[in-house]
Write an enzyme that holds these catalytic residues in place. Structure first.
Site: not given
Ligand SMILES: *[C@@H]1O[C@H](CO)[C@@H](O)[C@H](O)[C@H]1NC(C)=O
Length: 324
Positions: A146, A258, A260
């Site tokens: 990002c 993202h 994660e």
């Protein structure tokens, strides 16, 4: 130690005389295989360390910086440990820490990525160290997520304003792979089933207001030479932006999305995908990136130095408690 383990296994086999001949044969094969594995030295680094860049801004108190726990869990889930790189540490300290880790992760967030700001300059410094290490013949990976992708784009474009506005706050999306995804280290490094679900359903968590258009990459000679765009995605208004890219000649990869968050962030106001397929994305990207770091051989000089470097020296803080 390896040989006594093998002896114990053989002793156990000797005691198994009531087993069928086929089972005994299979056990003998397994015993032979473990003897081979025990005698083989892995050429990969099985104790990889990842440096994660901290950033200023909420939820860190003024004058401090933070690393979101999800990034730490993300790399830990793939068998690596984390060394924090404080964005405002002296250059010599940053360089010393980078010299002990096997790869760098630039997380998402909202720190200022304009040239002249210390955070941006530190990203530029880390990218320069990464490029220099690889130019010197080492394999040293870096991944940006990002804000990390956006910062990478500006750094490689020598500080040019290459970003545009996108309406992609809290907007999980599917990825459209480009022809350049063929031969992509990133997508080839993940299980095909995960790549298929990333294309089939909106499980890439997008949460950004800025982004990079494919046209901007095409227009900027340095960007075009350095990166190939491997996937695109669309925002709420149909705007198309680069969702994944990777360097042509360096182990540098980046996602606007993202990976994660799917497994490790549960903000109540966001629509982060948490389905089993979405959680597999987290693990697949982590395994890819840590796998890249396993190809690097840097290491702290000794256990005491490793202990001092690791993020375990900073206890986590629960900043996500809800208030009504
Ligand atoms: C990184 O390298 C570029 C190109 O050589 C240079 O312009 C820039 O100042 C460097 N960044 C830092 C922080 O040293």
């Amino acid at each position: 130690m390896n040989s006594w383990r093998t002896c114990l296994l053989l002793a156990a086999l000797a005691a198994c005389s009531t087993l069928s001949a086929a089972t005994r044969l299979r056990l003998n094969e397994l015993a032979a295989a473990s003897a081979v594995i025990a005698g083989t030295q892995s050429t990969e680094n099985d104790r990889p360390l990842i440096g994660i860049l901290s950033q200023p801004g909420s939820p860190a108190p003024k004058g401090s910086s933070y690393i979101a726990a999800s990034y730490v869990k993300f790399v830990e889930s793939a068998g690596a440990r984390v060394v924090p790189i404080k964005y405002d540490a002296p250059r010599e300290e940053i360089e010393a820490r980078v010299g002990k880790v096997n790869g760098l992760l630039l997380p998402g967030g909202s720190a200022p990525i304009t040239p002249g700001h210390l955070f941006y300059d530190t990203v530029s410094f880390l990218v320069n160290l990464t490029i220099a290490a690889n130019d010197a013949g080492e394999y040293f990976p870096l991944h940006g997520t990002c804000l990390g992708l956006e910062a990478l784009a500006i750094v490689i474009a020598s500080g040019s304003r290459v970003l545009e506005h996108y309406n992609s706050d809290d907007f999980p999306s599917a990825l459209l792979l480009t022809p350049d995804a063929k031969g992509s280290r990133f997508f080839d490094g993940m299980p095909p089933g995960v790549v298929a679900s990333l294309q089939a359903s909106p499980i890439a968590m997008e949460n950004h207001q800025q982004g990079l258009s494919a046209a901007a990459v095409d227009k900027h000679p340095k960007l075009k030479d350095f990166f190939k765009v491997t996937s695109l995605a669309t925002d709420r208004d149909g705007g198309v932006y680069v969702s994944s890219m990777e360097a042509r000649d360096y182990p540098i990869t980046a996602t606007q999305w993202h990976p994660e968050k799917n497994a490790f962030e549960f903000a109540a106001h966001l629509h982060i995908p948490h389905s089993p397929a979405a959680v597999e994305v987290t693990h697949a990207v982590a395994m890819f990136f840590v796998g890249e770091a396993r190809k690097n051989g840097r290491a702290p000089a000794n256990q005491a130095e490793l202990d001092d470097l690791m993020i375990y020296n900073w206890p986590p803080t629960f900043t996500g408690r809800h208030s009504w």
